[in-house]
Design a protein around this motif. Structure first.
Motif, PDB file in Angstrom:
ATOM      1  N   SER A   1       0.964  -1.230   0.203  1.00  0.00           N
ATOM      2  CA  SER A   1      -0.018  -0.130   0.121  1.00  0.00           C
ATOM      3  C   SER A   1       0.795   1.329   0.049  1.00  0.00           C
ATOM      4  CB  SER A   1      -0.835   0.142   1.301  1.00  0.00           C
ATOM      5  OG  SER A   1      -1.422   1.181   1.251  1.00  0.00           O
ATOM      6  N   LYS A   2       0.607   2.247  -0.760  1.00  0.00           N
ATOM      7  CA  LYS A   2       1.069   3.490  -0.978  1.00  0.00           C
ATOM      8  C   LYS A   2       0.842   4.617  -0.076  1.00  0.00           C
ATOM      9  CE  LYS A   2       2.256   3.041  -5.834  1.00  0.00           C
ATOM     10  NZ  LYS A   2       2.389   3.538  -7.364  1.00  0.00           N
ATOM     11  N   GLU A   3      -0.444   4.311   0.588  1.00  0.00           N
ATOM     12  CA  GLU A   3      -1.130   5.172   1.562  1.00  0.00           C
ATOM     13  C   GLU A   3      -1.699   4.255   2.654  1.00  0.00           C
ATOM     14  OE1 GLU A   3      -4.982   6.754  -0.582  1.00  0.00           O
ATOM     15  OE2 GLU A   3      -3.142   7.549  -0.926  1.00  0.00           O
ATOM     16  N   ASN A   4      -1.854   4.882   3.999  1.00  0.00           N
ATOM     17  CA  ASN A   4      -2.663   4.458   5.005  1.00  0.00           C
ATOM     18  C   ASN A   4      -4.233   4.377   4.632  1.00  0.00           C
ATOM     19  OD1 ASN A   4      -3.950   3.813   7.641  1.00  0.00           O
ATOM     20  ND2 ASN A   4      -1.871   4.015   8.350  1.00  0.00           N
ATOM     21  N   ASN A   5      -4.896   3.176   4.513  1.00  0.00           N
ATOM     22  CA  ASN A   5      -6.142   3.066   4.335  1.00  0.00           C
ATOM     23  C   ASN A   5      -7.042   2.824   5.418  1.00  0.00           C
ATOM     24  OD1 ASN A   5      -5.873   3.976   1.219  1.00  0.00           O
ATOM     25  ND2 ASN A   5      -4.858   1.868   1.122  1.00  0.00           N
TER      26      ASN A   5
END
Length: 304
Positions: free
Chosen positions: A42-46
């Motif tokens: 993941s490239k960002e925190n979801n």
């Protein structure tokens, strides 16, 4: 009361994973459950996004793509359950699934791991999996019981040993996991659950199927039904599985079989289906096994 840890891995498919979470909420288990989602590569925190649909979710983010085995192993290390249910994010469960599998494990302490019956999501009347036949270690071939058959309940009420579980949905006993160890991460994608079954058997447990529990599978959403990534790992890991699990005379036979029959057959198939770019992918899969050990962490394929 027992605790079931439900573990799923998301790889750039948040909406698909949300549909799974919704189905779990729609069909609650009688047992206590914890839900663990590994956001793989993941490239960002979801976390906030997923917790909108499942507030009690245990969210784990990995910036690196760890593959199917690595992602699930990350969730396994966080799990506290007596039984761990590893489920593909591209699936949706049905009523009673978790409780039926857990009850079968509770009543049969010799079972290490078990899968439900799996039908295709796009055609819920078509079976994908009702068990596997044993592996032929000379050819690395076996058969999936019931696949592509119309579900006329011909496989209902099968609660019995099977050749292998299905990686899309598998519940493992924590004790068996502790003895057998986690999945081998160098498979990355495909054959890791097959290898795991052999490890679980060597640890003294049996592999079962319970067709009274049902799940629907959307299949091949992550890698596509016909992709170079899938072609590479299916060939590479077929060889790797034999290297890790077959006896020496079986391995020698398989190597000749693969090079004299499987590789030429695949090349002809690629030419006839307009995918000649898969030919170097096949040879990369073979070469990886020539140059890497059975526990090598190197993947040998550019992952995007």
């Amino acid at each position: 009361m027992i605790l079931i840890s439900v573990i799923t891995v998301n790889f750039h498919q948040p909406n698909v994973s949300i549909e799974l979470l919704k189905s779990i909420n729609l069909h609650p288990a009688k047992a206590n459950i914890e839900i663990i989602l590994v956001d793989n590569g993941s490239k960002e925190n979801n976390e906030a996004y997923f917790k909108d649909y499942c507030p009690e979710l245990i969210y784990i983010r990995s910036e690196q793509n760890l593959g199917f085995a690595g992602g699930n192993n990350l969730g396994i290390r966080k799990a506290k359950g007596d039984y761990l249910f590893l489920i593909n994010n591209d699936t949706e469960i049905t009523n009673g699934l978790l409780d039926q599998l857990a009850q079968t494990l509770a009543e049969n302490p010799h079972i290490g791991i078990i899968s439900p019956k799996i039908n295709y999501f796009d055609d819920k009347s078509m079976i994908q999996y009702a068990g596997f036949t044993p592996m032929n270690y000379y050819t690395c071939r076996n058969s999936c019981v019931g696949q592509f058959e119309t579900d006329n309940k011909q496989y209902d009420d099968l609660v019995q040993p099977t050749g292998y579980i299905h990686g899309a949905a598998m519940m493992i006993r924590k004790e068996a996991l502790d003895k057998a160890g986690p999945m081998a991460e160098n498979f990355f994608l495909y054959y890791e659950e097959t290898d795991w079954c052999d490890k679980i058997r060597k640890a003294g447990y049996q592999v079962w199927v319970n067709t009274n529990a049902l799940i629907y599978h959307k299949e091949s959403i992550s890698v596509g039904k016909n992709s170079a990534l899938k072609e590479f790992f299916m060939n590479r890991n077929r060889i790797l599985f034999i290297r890790r699990n077959a006896k020496i005379h079986q391995r020698m036979f398989f190597y000749f079989y693969f090079m004299l029959f499987v590789a030429p057959r695949n090349i002809i198939k690629y030419l006839m289906t307009g995918t000649p770019h898969f030919i170097p992918v096949l040879f990369r899969a073979i070469w990886w096994n020539v140059t890497n050990k059975t526990n090598s962490a190197y993947l040998g394929f550019t992952l995007k």
